[in-house]
Design an enzyme around this catalytic site. Structure first.
Site, PDB file in Angstrom:
ATOM      1  N   SER A 161      -0.937   0.138  -3.712  1.00 30.59           N
ATOM      2  CA  SER A 161      -0.037  -0.308  -2.667  1.00 30.59           C
ATOM      3  C   SER A 161      -0.345  -1.772  -2.311  1.00 30.59           C
ATOM      4  CB  SER A 161      -0.199   0.634  -1.466  1.00 30.59           C
ATOM      5  OG  SER A 161       0.880   0.522  -0.590  1.00 30.59           O
ATOM      6  N   ASP A 419       8.333   6.956  -6.292  1.00 27.73           N
ATOM      7  CA  ASP A 419       7.778   6.159  -5.205  1.00 27.73           C
ATOM      8  C   ASP A 419       8.806   5.155  -4.687  1.00 27.73           C
ATOM      9  OD1 ASP A 419       6.239   4.709  -3.455  1.00 27.73           O
ATOM     10  OD2 ASP A 419       5.113   3.659  -5.015  1.00 27.73           O
ATOM     11  N   HIS A 444       3.519   7.702  -4.844  1.00 28.22           N
ATOM     12  CA  HIS A 444       2.830   6.442  -4.573  1.00 28.22           C
ATOM     13  C   HIS A 444       1.407   6.482  -5.157  1.00 28.22           C
ATOM     14  CE1 HIS A 444       2.902   2.685  -2.459  1.00 28.22           C
ATOM     15  NE2 HIS A 444       2.010   2.999  -1.551  1.00 28.22           N
TER      16      HIS A 444
END
Ligand SMILES: *[C@@H]1O[C@H](CO)[C@@H](O)[C@H](O)[C@H]1NC(C)=O
Ligand SMILES: *[C@@H]1O[C@H](CO)[C@@H](O)[C@H](O)[C@H]1NC(C)=O
Ligand SMILES: *[C@@H]1O[C@H](CO)[C@@H](O)[C@H](O)[C@H]1NC(C)=O
Ligand SMILES: *[C@@H]1O[C@H](CO)[C@@H](O)[C@H](O)[C@H]1NC(C)=O
Ligand SMILES: *[C@@H]1O[C@H](CO)[C@@H](O)[C@H](O)[C@H]1NC(C)=O
Ligand SMILES: *[C@@H]1O[C@H](CO)[C@@H](O)[C@H](O)[C@H]1NC(C)=O
Length: 484
Positions: A161, A419, A444
């Protein structure tokens, strides 16, 4: 983006349909603190001042004799222990590489507060920048190399991320220190003008639509029904408060907040749509999107279905909440995907106001959510009022390279097909050594999690590709060292 604090899960399904146990992984670590320079870019303002930066370390696999590599996790917007708990991939592969494992905490998060309790006061927040964080990591890598007499050890950065962005940026900015980077679910094109920010919630919507087209259609309808209930006066608001089991009765102002609270649940369920149960604030079951759609299809009360979905996220499978406090569970901020809660949410709000533009709006047409615009001007107004900050998107784009990243090398960008952040990720191979891997069934950064019996085959393949590249980068580093 929000903090992910799942437990690292070992699944032991005894029989199909029977009990599944979730056991917290307990890879131990040494918790250490480093006297880090407060301001790397100004020799005057803070002089020699330092703060205690936390990092976690595990050296039991380190092969010092053969100059084993350093695996360095570039901590993102949360307490570093939660990333330690949710990045099992690094521990799965560290033994075979003889790696020294270090997880560094990002300044202004967790226990790495440059000014203690005053960190979010006045001008202190000015030191919360990506540039300072990258410099922290560079200085820390250098220090660890010295401590472990590992100056010739190759360094591989890892991150997911925003942490994946940092992992890539470490390779962009410090190729002298970092030999290669794994950037998982890193939306680096947020820093460029090539993406359409409205796609974020479109992607959230498509996860539910893919599960069942009736599901996303009914979710959209349910929001419309709710809106008319809310505008019908106190009786409608009272019914909604009861259906959603809210701790305090809704009024017209708090209704908007509740919509944000519900939307936030959808974001999280889409991001964490993993094939096995995980633990974030509460326990989420396997395939939470399919589970949610189960509440929306074949029901005569679609508003109650929305309430069940919100409860699935905020109360979890074994929740203990007597009612929902929408103000405590959801904080509106400069990032429409959510900032998390607590002090970490303040820090991420500041980053969303300064360097990371996330202008995600909804219109109820392309996506299934009530219309909620979020324009550049709205962001500027909010950030000025809240923090006295005016965003500098051009600077961030320039300094962090925007879409022009071809002059870098040795990075694997991975993205999950499920995601919602993948819309801003690197989805094509850019060069022989800027590799992209798509995990169609992945949420994710599923690839960074530890191996699990329920993993789809494509995440196995992605991890193999990552290992292959890490091996290549390490070998390249050895060749270079030999010739020097
Ligand atoms: C990480 O896992 C340990 C147990 O292994 C647990 O005690 C701790 O609370 C977890 N930390 C976070 C932030 O999730
Ligand atoms: C609406 O509810 C919120 C929180 O419950 C409260 O803070 C606010 O004052 C209320 N607004 C009005 C107009 O009653
Ligand atoms: C909805 O009901 C139909 C008919 O009873 C059934 O075939 C279908 O599987 C149900 N769908 C869901 C998502 O529960
Ligand atoms: C949360 O879940 C528990 C069961 O795990 C349930 O008893 C409780 O009513 C739920 N709370 C809310 C607000 O839905
Ligand atoms: C990029 O190249 C690798 C082989 O090096 C391949 O496995 C992968 O699928 C390619 N990625 C994309 C997005 O096409
Ligand atoms: C990356 O690949 C390019 C060819 O695409 C090559 O010229 C370059 O030397 C490689 N760089 C590294 C660091 O391996």
């Amino acid at each position: 983006m929000k903090l992910k604090s799942f437990c690292h899960i070992l699944l032991m399904s005894l029989l199909i349909g029977m009990t599944i146990n979730c056991v917290l992984s307990d890879v131990p670590y040494k918790e250490q603190y480093f006297d880090q320079t407060i301001d790397h870019f100004n020799f005057v303002s803070y002089g020699q001042k330092t703060f205690k930066q936390r990092y976690l370390l595990q050296d039991k696999w380190f092969d010092a004799v053969n100059k084993g590599p350093i695996f360095f996790y570039t901590g993102n917007e949360g307490s570093i222990t939660s990333f330690w708990n949710n990045t099992g991939f690094v521990f799965d592969i560290a033994p075979q590489f003889g790696a020294l494992v270090v997880f560094a905490e990002h300044r202004f998060y967790g226990k790495s507060m440059p000014f203690g309790a005053d960190s979010f006061k006045g001008n202190n927040i000015g030191l919360l920048t990506i540039e300072q964080a990258l410099a922290d990591y560079a200085v820390l890598i250098n220090k660890i190399k010295k401590t472990y007499k590992a100056t010739k050890s190759p360094v591989i950065t890892f991150g997911g991320s925003y942490g994946g962005m940092l992992s890539a940026y470490m390779r962009f900015k410090y190729p002298n220190l970092v030999d290669g980077a794994i950037a998982a679910s890193a939306p680096i094109y947020l820093m460029s003008k090539v993406i359409d920010p409205s796609q974020f919630f479109v992607r959230v919507t498509s996860d539910f639509k893919q599960s069942n087209p009736i599901c996303s259609a009914n979710i959209r309808k349910a929001f419309t029904t709710m809106k008319s209930m809310a505008s019908s006066g106190p009786a409608g608001l009272k019914t909604l408060s009861e259906k959603f089991r809210l701790c305090s009765q809704l009024n017209e102002t708090s209704y908007d907040h509740m919509v944000g609270w519900i939307r936030n649940a959808f974001v999280s369920l889409a991001m964490f749509d993993y094939p096995y149960p995980t633990n974030f604030m509460s326990e989420i079951p396997a395939f939470p999107v399919d589970k949610s759609c189960g509440f929306m299809v074949n029901t005569t009360d679609i508003v109650a279905g929305l309430a069940q979905i919100s409860a699935l996220f905020y109360n979890g499978t074994n929740g203990k909440l007597p009612c929902f406090d929408i103000w405590e569970e959801y904080v509106e901020c400069a990032d429409p995907s959510g900032c998390g809660v607590g002090p970490n949410s303040l820090a991420w709000d500041i980053q969303a106001c300064s360097e990371v533009p996330m202008l995600f709006s909804t219109d109820g047409q392309q996506d299934m959510f009530p219309p909620k615009p979020y324009t550049p001007q709205m962001r500027v107004d909010y950030c000025k009022t809240k923090w006295g900050i005016v965003p500098r998107d051009q600077w961030a784009g320039l300094n962090l390279w925007g879409k022009d990243i071809l002059s870098s090398s040795n990075i694997v960008f991975s993205n999950g097909g499920k995601d919602p952040w993948a819309f801003a990720g690197v989805l094509h191979n850019l060069s022989a050594n800027l590799t992209s891997v798509i995990i169609p069934d992945g949420g994710h950064h599923l690839d960074l999690r530890g191996h699990n019996v329920n993993d789809p085959p494509d995440v196995f393949k992605a991890r193999e590709l990552e290992k292959y590249n890490i091996r290549l980068w390490i070998n390249t580093a050895f060749l270079r060292n030999k010739n020097n």
